[in-house]
Design a protein around this motif. Structure first.
Motif, PDB file in Angstrom:
ATOM      1  N   UNK A 217      -6.559  -2.714   2.358  1.00  9.79           N
ATOM      2  CA  UNK A 217      -5.865  -2.271   3.664  1.00  9.79           C
ATOM      3  C   UNK A 217      -6.931  -1.923   4.850  1.00  9.79           C
TER       4      UNK A 217
ATOM      5  N   UNK B 212      -7.162  -0.442  -2.940  1.00 13.25           N
ATOM      6  CA  UNK B 212      -6.310  -0.333  -2.106  1.00 13.25           C
ATOM      7  C   UNK B 212      -7.070  -0.211  -0.319  1.00 13.25           C
TER       8      UNK B 212
ATOM      9  N   UNK C 171      -2.713   2.344   7.002  1.00 10.69           N
ATOM     10  CA  UNK C 171      -1.440   1.695   6.719  1.00 10.69           C
ATOM     11  C   UNK C 171      -0.700   1.553   8.085  1.00 10.69           C
TER      12      UNK C 171
ATOM     13  N   UNK D  30       5.148   7.631 -18.547  1.00 11.91           N
ATOM     14  CA  UNK D  30       6.047   6.528 -17.975  1.00 11.91           C
ATOM     15  C   UNK D  30       5.453   6.408 -16.378  1.00 11.91           C
TER      16      UNK D  30
ATOM     17  N   UNK E 280       2.400   2.858 -12.437  1.00 14.23           N
ATOM     18  CA  UNK E 280       1.033   2.559 -11.783  1.00 14.23           C
ATOM     19  C   UNK E 280       0.079   1.601 -12.399  1.00 14.23           C
ATOM     20  N   UNK E 281       0.152   1.563 -13.736  1.00 16.51           N
ATOM     21  CA  UNK E 281      -0.935   0.614 -14.254  1.00 16.51           C
ATOM     22  C   UNK E 281      -0.474  -0.598 -13.955  1.00 16.51           C
TER      23      UNK E 281
ATOM     24  N   UNK F 182       2.322   1.655  -3.515  1.00 18.75           N
ATOM     25  CA  UNK F 182       1.400   2.350  -4.472  1.00 18.75           C
ATOM     26  C   UNK F 182       1.167   3.911  -4.258  1.00 18.75           C
ATOM     27  N   UNK F 183       1.062   4.168  -3.049  1.00 21.31           N
ATOM     28  CA  UNK F 183       0.972   5.697  -2.481  1.00 21.31           C
ATOM     29  C   UNK F 183       2.118   6.409  -3.108  1.00 21.31           C
TER      30      UNK F 183
ATOM     31  N   UNK G 255       2.400  12.389  -9.658  1.00 22.12           N
ATOM     32  CA  UNK G 255       1.952  13.737  -9.304  1.00 22.12           C
ATOM     33  C   UNK G 255       2.888  14.917  -9.466  1.00 22.12           C
TER      34      UNK G 255
ATOM     35  N   UNK H  29       2.729   6.786 -15.218  1.00 24.23           N
ATOM     36  CA  UNK H  29       1.305   6.331 -15.091  1.00 24.23           C
ATOM     37  C   UNK H  29       1.378   4.577 -15.464  1.00 24.23           C
ATOM     38  N   UNK H  30       2.570   4.415 -16.410  1.00 26.51           N
ATOM     39  CA  UNK H  30       2.516   2.911 -16.883  1.00 26.51           C
ATOM     40  C   UNK H  30       3.145   2.130 -15.587  1.00 26.51           C
TER      41      UNK H  30
ATOM     42  N   UNK I 270       0.933  -1.087   0.084  1.00 22.14           N
ATOM     43  CA  UNK I 270       0.007  -0.203   0.117  1.00 22.14           C
ATOM     44  C   UNK I 270       0.771   1.112   0.128  1.00 22.14           C
ATOM     45  N   UNK I 271       1.800   1.298   0.736  1.00 21.54           N
ATOM     46  CA  UNK I 271       2.816   2.574   0.983  1.00 21.54           C
ATOM     47  C   UNK I 271       3.545   2.445  -0.573  1.00 21.54           C
TER      48      UNK I 271
ATOM     49  N   UNK J 130     -10.096   5.577 -13.834  1.00 21.82           N
ATOM     50  CA  UNK J 130      -8.622   5.250 -13.382  1.00 21.82           C
ATOM     51  C   UNK J 130      -8.182   5.712 -12.195  1.00 21.82           C
TER      52      UNK J 130
ATOM     53  N   UNK K 237       1.639   6.852  -6.850  1.00 23.24           N
ATOM     54  CA  UNK K 237       0.875   8.013  -7.173  1.00 23.24           C
ATOM     55  C   UNK K 237       1.693   9.221  -6.925  1.00 23.24           C
ATOM     56  N   UNK K 238       2.452   9.701  -5.982  1.00 18.60           N
ATOM     57  CA  UNK K 238       2.842  10.784  -5.729  1.00 18.60           C
ATOM     58  C   UNK K 238       3.696  11.151  -6.640  1.00 18.60           C
TER      59      UNK K 238
END
Lengths: 157, 157, 157
Positions: free
Chosen positions: C94, C90, C149, A76, A81-82, A33-34, A41, A78-79, A30-31, C82, A37-38
């Protein structure tokens, strides 16, 4: 029998070493994946790569405009993450089914940690464009999933 | 009470027919998702459709170059995976909540197998471009999810 | 001990307030994801924005043709889905690990409802292009995930 259902978690699941291993690995993934995501961004901000007009207006600074395609650094990210989305939610479900259908503590450690470490290294390899390492870590994750799936099939069939 | 937490799975969950049905269907859907991932990889290799420069270099053979858009066969394979991602993780969570909130064994069989078979047939229909079959199997999967959601809402509200 | 495994859910999980909260929120988020899937389908029909040739033929009406890129309204709807896919599965994993590793009933209510409401408002903000609201609701969802988490890590490490 269940005199105190409010303590279900502590008494029951936490006492179960396989479930603890699963929950710990799920939290680490989970960490991860976060983090990804960051990272996306951050790439979006750094390269001013916006797709939604309102994002460019509010976050892009003077003169920023939204494009119709993602800029390469964002695409890149986003890939990365995907690929996670195609693999990690599968672990969330299959790993849980595996520990709840009688995984041995050792088996749970082997499969869950193999998957977790492989996915972290997959992100590292994808971020720095390292092939064939990315493919190898992807494959190790797939094999770990496959091992758990076979276990669940044997027990439930 | 939990004298031997190491056997949580075998003693408790495996003895529960609804949970067994869920775990078996989750494992089958996991296999289906891995199949779709390998199908995408195969389309990428067959059509030399690479997006990451390092992939073209390492796996593409002489003269292979990465493109900026996915080639049609790879984009098609990615859409199959994407539709799975929008539906199957939802089953993983809702199906589990459904069996843990008191699904009858018969209800679990009906909902879980309907969803599982519909999603397999959805992949078949998408692979061979069969409409309206693809839409029908997608809709059956949605209805199975909806039925389980309604059950969980009734029990927990 | 488990004299009647057929009633596992009712007796055990339903009696556990944290699990009830989780299951209820998972069901609501499931509905929200189905809504977003239907929204995408609706945008596709309304703007006749098809990517698969067979979709244009069967659902597009006279003269409809599939494009090579998604039309803007469909691409927008797909970005809503998406972002859900990057966040909600998640929560499914979690949130469950959190309630099964001893979440207090109050903690479960706080985290699960914060996440659920933030994700609903995120969809509202994305649909009507409201920034910085969309970013704020996304961030609140991330913080709720992060809190759960950290709890799981503390209990399982």
């Amino acid at each position: 029998m269940n005199a105190n259902p409010g303590t279900l978690g502590i008494d029951y699941f936490i006492a179960h070493p396989s479930f603890r291993t699963y929950a710990l690995c799920a939290a680490i993934l989970g960490l991860k994946m976060l983090w990804s995501a960051l990272y996306t961004a951050r790439m979006r901000g750094k390269h001013r790569g916006f797709i939604n007009a309102e994002d460019a207006t509010v976050f892009g600074g003077a003169g920023a405009r939204a494009g119709t395609d993602e800029v390469p650094a964002v695409a890149h990210a986003l890939r990365i993450q995907r690929n996670d989305l195609e693999n990690i939610p599968l672990f969330f479900a299959i790993g849980l089914a595996y520990v709840l259908t009688g995984a041995s503590p050792l088996g749970a450690v082997a499969y869950c940690w193999t998957f977790t470490i492989a996915r972290i290294l997959h992100t590292v390899a994808y971020t720095w464009n390292l092939q064939p390492w990315r493919a190898i870590f992807w494959g190790i994750g797939i094999l770990a999933l496959l091992g758990m799936i076979v276990h669940v099939l044997i027990v439930t069939l």
